[in-house]
Design a protein around this motif. Structure first.
Motif, mmCIF file in Angstrom:
data_model
loop_
_atom_site.group_PDB
_atom_site.id
_atom_site.type_symbol
_atom_site.label_atom_id
_atom_site.label_comp_id
_atom_site.label_asym_id
_atom_site.label_seq_id
_atom_site.Cartn_x
_atom_site.Cartn_y
_atom_site.Cartn_z
ATOM 1 N N LEU A 82 0.836 -1.202 0.000
ATOM 2 C CA LEU A 82 0.000 0.000 0.000
ATOM 3 C C LEU A 82 0.875 1.258 0.000
ATOM 4 O O LEU A 82 0.559 2.243 -0.664
ATOM 5 N N ARG A 83 1.967 1.207 0.763
ATOM 6 C CA ARG A 83 2.870 2.368 0.782
ATOM 7 C C ARG A 83 3.404 2.636 -0.630
ATOM 8 O O ARG A 83 3.496 3.791 -1.063
ATOM 9 N N ASN A 84 3.731 1.578 -1.358
ATOM 10 C CA ASN A 84 4.201 1.755 -2.733
ATOM 11 C C ASN A 84 3.105 2.344 -3.616
ATOM 12 O O ASN A 84 3.381 3.162 -4.494
ATOM 13 N N ASP A 85 1.846 1.907 -3.382
ATOM 14 C CA ASP A 85 0.730 2.478 -4.136
ATOM 15 C C ASP A 85 0.604 3.978 -3.862
ATOM 16 O O ASP A 85 0.375 4.773 -4.779
ATOM 17 N N ILE A 86 0.741 4.350 -2.583
ATOM 18 C CA ILE A 86 0.632 5.766 -2.213
ATOM 19 C C ILE A 86 1.746 6.570 -2.870
ATOM 20 O O ILE A 86 1.531 7.674 -3.382
ATOM 21 N N LYS A 87 2.956 5.993 -2.866
ATOM 22 C CA LYS A 87 4.074 6.681 -3.524
ATOM 23 C C LYS A 87 3.788 6.872 -5.009
ATOM 24 O O LYS A 87 4.108 7.911 -5.597
ATOM 25 N N GLU A 88 3.185 5.847 -5.624
ATOM 26 C CA GLU A 88 2.858 5.949 -7.049
ATOM 27 C C GLU A 88 1.865 7.076 -7.302
ATOM 28 O O GLU A 88 2.021 7.854 -8.248
ATOM 29 N N ILE A 89 0.862 7.171 -6.415
ATOM 30 C CA ILE A 89 -0.126 8.251 -6.552
ATOM 31 C C ILE A 89 0.551 9.604 -6.384
ATOM 32 O O ILE A 89 0.300 10.553 -7.148
ATOM 33 N N ILE A 90 1.417 9.705 -5.376
ATOM 34 C CA ILE A 90 2.097 10.972 -5.117
ATOM 35 C C ILE A 90 2.981 11.360 -6.298
ATOM 36 O O ILE A 90 3.032 12.520 -6.713
ATOM 37 N N ILE A 91 3.693 10.358 -6.871
ATOM 38 C CA ILE A 91 4.555 10.648 -8.023
ATOM 39 C C ILE A 91 3.720 11.092 -9.221
ATOM 40 O O ILE A 91 4.060 12.065 -9.908
ATOM 41 N N GLU A 92 2.610 10.375 -9.477
ATOM 42 C CA GLU A 92 1.753 10.760 -10.588
ATOM 43 C C GLU A 92 1.169 12.160 -10.369
ATOM 44 O O GLU A 92 1.078 12.963 -11.301
ATOM 45 N N LYS A 93 0.777 12.421 -9.112
ATOM 46 C CA LYS A 93 0.230 13.741 -8.792
ATOM 47 C C LYS A 93 1.294 14.812 -8.979
ATOM 48 O O LYS A 93 1.034 15.894 -9.517
ATOM 49 N N TYR A 94 2.512 14.494 -8.554
ATOM 50 C CA TYR A 94 3.613 15.454 -8.710
ATOM 51 C C TYR A 94 3.877 15.725 -10.180
ATOM 52 O O TYR A 94 4.071 16.883 -10.596
ATOM 53 N N GLN A 95 3.887 14.662 -10.986
ATOM 54 C CA GLN A 95 4.135 14.848 -12.412
ATOM 55 C C GLN A 95 3.029 15.672 -13.063
ATOM 56 O O GLN A 95 3.296 16.523 -13.926
ATOM 57 N N GLU A 96 1.773 15.433 -12.638
ATOM 58 C CA GLU A 96 0.655 16.196 -13.179
ATOM 59 C C GLU A 96 0.767 17.666 -12.785
ATOM 60 O O GLU A 96 0.579 18.563 -13.616
ATOM 61 N N ILE A 97 1.111 17.889 -11.513
ATOM 62 C CA ILE A 97 1.257 19.269 -11.039
ATOM 63 C C ILE A 97 2.425 19.954 -11.745
ATOM 64 O O ILE A 97 2.349 21.133 -12.106
#
Length: 778
Positions: free
Chosen positions: A525-540
């Motif tokens: 789950l932590r890896n999933d959260i990191k993936e979301i954060i990375i995708e969000k960062y890339q989008e931002i």
């Protein structure tokens, strides 16, 4: 006979005893069992591998591997091999065994593989035929070859026994589930061996144990479901079981045979019996067996993933020797159990993993909808509680704590997180007894005896915590696990129990344990959260890049428009001046008012264009940072205002001031706008007052401009820095709404901060923080 804690002593040929007891209690003959003197505080250090006796059912020879000279012999060689130990000692082994037997031994020695030749059938020794056929079991220990002779059971070779063995293996392999496997194994081993009682015994992570299956004679009291503490099992005993797997005691009441000599004739070291099948039994253990009426026992290790999972434990109430081949068969059955356990665990792990993967996929999809970790984990159909059967969960994210389900108070959760930060090294921490690690956990045991914590980020700390409540349970121990030592005067000794009644204990402060799947799913789950954060960062980052490009285009457009507006504005201004100078006397009052309106509007438009140009230049130009004296800059800007305006104001400059690191032109622009506003909005005061000063904390310099003007409602404190934002009408106070936007742009360009403190009717104080930079270009 009652079930008791001392069952476990029947499982081992070892004793949970302080060896000082042996040395202080000479009456039990304990000093005959060990060659060395030792004084230990716990049984984990008892040198059980160098006990100097062997069980009486077997004869032991120690042979030098270089010369084949016999350097050790047990003193029962006369009864078993037909020669007194005095005649056996120092003889060459080749002179005592048949040449074919010697050839097998040499082959095993050369290949360093005795397993393939054990057991060797022995019918003669020293040139004479033995009354009984024996098995010779050989193994190598350092530079000594140890040979053990024990009686061979001819019935094991019979077709009837082989058929019964094959049937037992088939029944065990066809067990429909693990629980059935344990009971079938216990029953079939009882049939194969003839022991009065056969049990399957399982260890937990701390080596406390429980009897999970049992087959016994009807008249015996059951041991099923009784538990035994880890303190009953010496550490070195577990190590020996991992190495040898099988341990047999043939007759606890038989006098053991002494090893002659007790130590190596040249090195002076005792014989190492680590791998001996007939290794002697510790005397205090014999005392337990006698008290319980048990004469014989056998224990076979169940090993899973190189760890001692449990034991097959067999008891008999008369002397009993089980043939070496049967013992090997039981060892084979233990490996069948190990295989079934591994398969069952793999199946369960896959099933649990499948379920948690489904939940994780839903959580990931929920987090992806609005790029929100909080919404995805705690505010949708699937939540953190669905991942691992927790009763409550907490999420510390962006400095805020969110909870779901049954959780401790926010204050206690923050205390717990602080403890985790300072006392745990791993990003994952799990326990089913939180109070054992964190004493304050006793206060929240009702909802949080179990904790699984997952650190998402270090600075600032961000966590996911799962909680499980306390489960109070009653455990049946085989006797009181706390009572094993008695005192006689100043002497301490382990007192074997004569009563083995069930002893009940209520276990508190514990929760359902977290399993491997719970931990793995948390990490995933932590890896999933990191993936979301990375995708969000890339989008931002992409949006920010687009915004920067659009902003640059807007600034360039603003600059061009402002610059291009000047020409038509000058034309309009020129024609309005001609009308006023040449035709004023020909115009009526309305016409003259129109010309004045045109001239006034041109002035406002010029001011507006100048402010737009100033705002654009700040964004387009690089800043060259210099160390400046703010007092000097403030004085220059103040003196640039018309004298008439300055004379009306009571102006105070707080000097001396700390230096400020800024670009000189933009700093003057900022000061001009702030001072201009202060003059403008305080001019209706009877005595307008303006104060300017600066302070430093070593990391930054803060310049402030304070006035006693009209002030503003605090709800507008952020809005006033927006472009074209004005709180008053042009009729009362002239302006373009760009001045404070320029101030904010200057401060942002310097990587600083601007804010205002003001109340309506109470004046305003504007603060501008400038970081202390090295001299550089921003």
């Amino acid at each position: 006979m009652h079930a008791g804690r001392d069952l476990f002593f029947l499982l081992f040929s070892l004793v949970n005893a302080d060896p000082k007891i042996f040395m202080n209690n000479a009456s039990n003959g304990a000093n005959r069992f060990y060659t060395v003197n030792y004084d230990l505080n716990n049984c984990d250090q008892e040198p059980i591998h160098i006990i100097r006796v062997v069980q009486s059912y077997a004869c032991l020879l120690g042979v030098d591997v270089q010369s084949f000279s016999i350097i050790h012999v047990s003193d029962n060689s006369q009864q078993i091999l037909g020669l007194p130990h005095e005649e056996v000692l120092s003889q060459n082994l080749a002179d005592l065994l048949h040449p074919e037997i010697m050839e097998q031994i040499r082959s095993g020695l050369q290949e360093n593989d005795f397993l393939s030749i054990n057991p060797i059938i022995i019918k003669s020794f020293g040139g004479h035929i033995l009354d009984t056929t024996y098995h010779l079991i050989a193994h190598l220990q350092d530079q000594t070859m140890i040979l053990e002779f024990e009686q061979r059971d001819p019935l094991v070779s019979s077709s009837r026994f082989l058929q019964r063995s094959d049937r037992a293996v088939q029944k065990i392999q066809s067990a429909r589930d693990v629980n059935n496997l344990f009971h079938e194994t216990a029953s079939e081993i009882k049939v194969l061996t003839g022991y009065d009682r056969v049990m399957i015994y399982q260890f937990d992570e701390e080596y406390n144990g429980i009897v999970i299956a049992e087959a016994k004679e009807d008249h015996l009291s059951p041991y099923y479901q009784l538990r035994y503490p880890a303190s009953d099992i010496p550490r070195q005993a577990r190590a020996l079981f991992l190495r040898n797997q099988v341990r047999i005691i043939v007759d606890a009441q038989s006098e053991p045979a002494q090893i002659i000599p007790a130590v190596h004739p040249e090195t002076g070291t005792p014989l190492d019996q680590t791998d001996s099948v007939a290794r002697g039994v510790s005397p205090i253990h014999i005392e337990y067996l006698n008290n319980m009426g048990v004469r014989a026992s056998m224990s076979v290790a169940i090993v899973k993933e190189n760890k001692l999972w449990g034991l097959i434990a067999c008891h008999h109430y008369q002397p009993k020797l089980v043939d070496y081949r049967v013992r090997n068969m039981i060892k084979f059955l233990s490996r069948i159990i190990s295989g079934h356990l591994a398969l069952q665990e793999a199946h369960d792990f896959r099933e649990q993993g499948l379920q948690t993967n489904i939940v994780r996929s839903h959580l990931l999809e929920q987090m992806s909808r609005n790029w929100s970790v909080l919404e995805g984990l705690m505010q949708n159909k699937f939540t953190l509680l669905d991942l691992n059967q927790a009763s409550g969960a907490a999420l510390l994210l962006d400095g805020r704590l969110h909870t779901i389900g049954e959780c401790p108070s926010e204050e206690k959760i923050m205390e717990l997180i602080d403890w985790l930060e300072n006392n745990t090294d791993s990003s994952v921490f799990e326990t089913n007894e939180l109070s054992a690690h964190w004493p304050a956990g006793l206060e929240i045991k009702d909802v949080a005896s179990g904790l699984l914590s997952l650190q998402i980020a270090h600075t600032p700390p961000e966590y996911i915590l799962w909680f499980r409540p306390e489960i109070i349970q009653t455990v049946n121990w085989g006797g009181n696990p706390e009572k094993a030592v008695t005192f006689s005067g100043e002497q301490m000794r382990l007192s074997p129990r004569k009563s083995f009644d069930i002893w009940k204990e209520q276990v508190q402060n514990t929760a359902k344990p977290w399993d491997r799947n719970d931990i793995n799913s948390a990490i995933a789950l932590r890896n999933d959260i990191k993936e979301i954060i990375i995708e969000k960062y890339q989008e931002i980052r992409k949006l920010n890049q687009n915004l920067l490009e659009a902003y640059k285009d807007l600034e360039s457009f603003s600059y061009s428009v402002s610059h291009d507006l000047r020409m038509p504005l000058r034309t309009i201004e020129g024609f309005s001046q001609i009308l006023e100078e040449d035709y004023k006397d020909k115009l009526d009052d309305y016409g003259q008012q129109v010309i004045q309106t045109i001239s006034s509007s041109i002035g406002k438009m010029n001011g507006f264009i100048n402010d737009l140009l100033a705002l654009s230049k700040i964004s387009l130009n690089d800043l060259i940072i210099n160390k400046l004296n703010p007092a000097s800059q403030i004085e220059q800007v103040w003196n640039s205002f018309p004298e008439a305006e300055r004379q009306r104001v009571q102006f105070q400059l707080k000097d001396p001031m700390p230096p400020v690191y800024a670009e000189v032109t933009s700093l003057r622009q900022l000061l001009s706008n702030l001072l201009s506003n202060a003059i403008k909005y305080s001019r209706h005061q009877e005595i307008p007052m303006i104060e300017v000063g600066a302070d430093s904390d070593g990391k930054s310099t803060v310049i402030y401009v304070r006035d006693n003007g009209i002030g503003m409602d605090p709800k507008h404190h952020q809005r006033i820095f927006d472009v074209f934002s004005r709180l008053v009408s042009d009729k009362d106070y002239e302006g373009t709404g760009v001045g404070l936007a320029i101030v904010k742009k200057v401060v942002d360009k310097h990587r600083g901060e601007v804010w205002v403190e003001s109340e309506k009717g109470g004046g305003s104080t504007f603060y501008c923080r400038f970081p202390i930079h090295e001299l550089e270009v921003l």
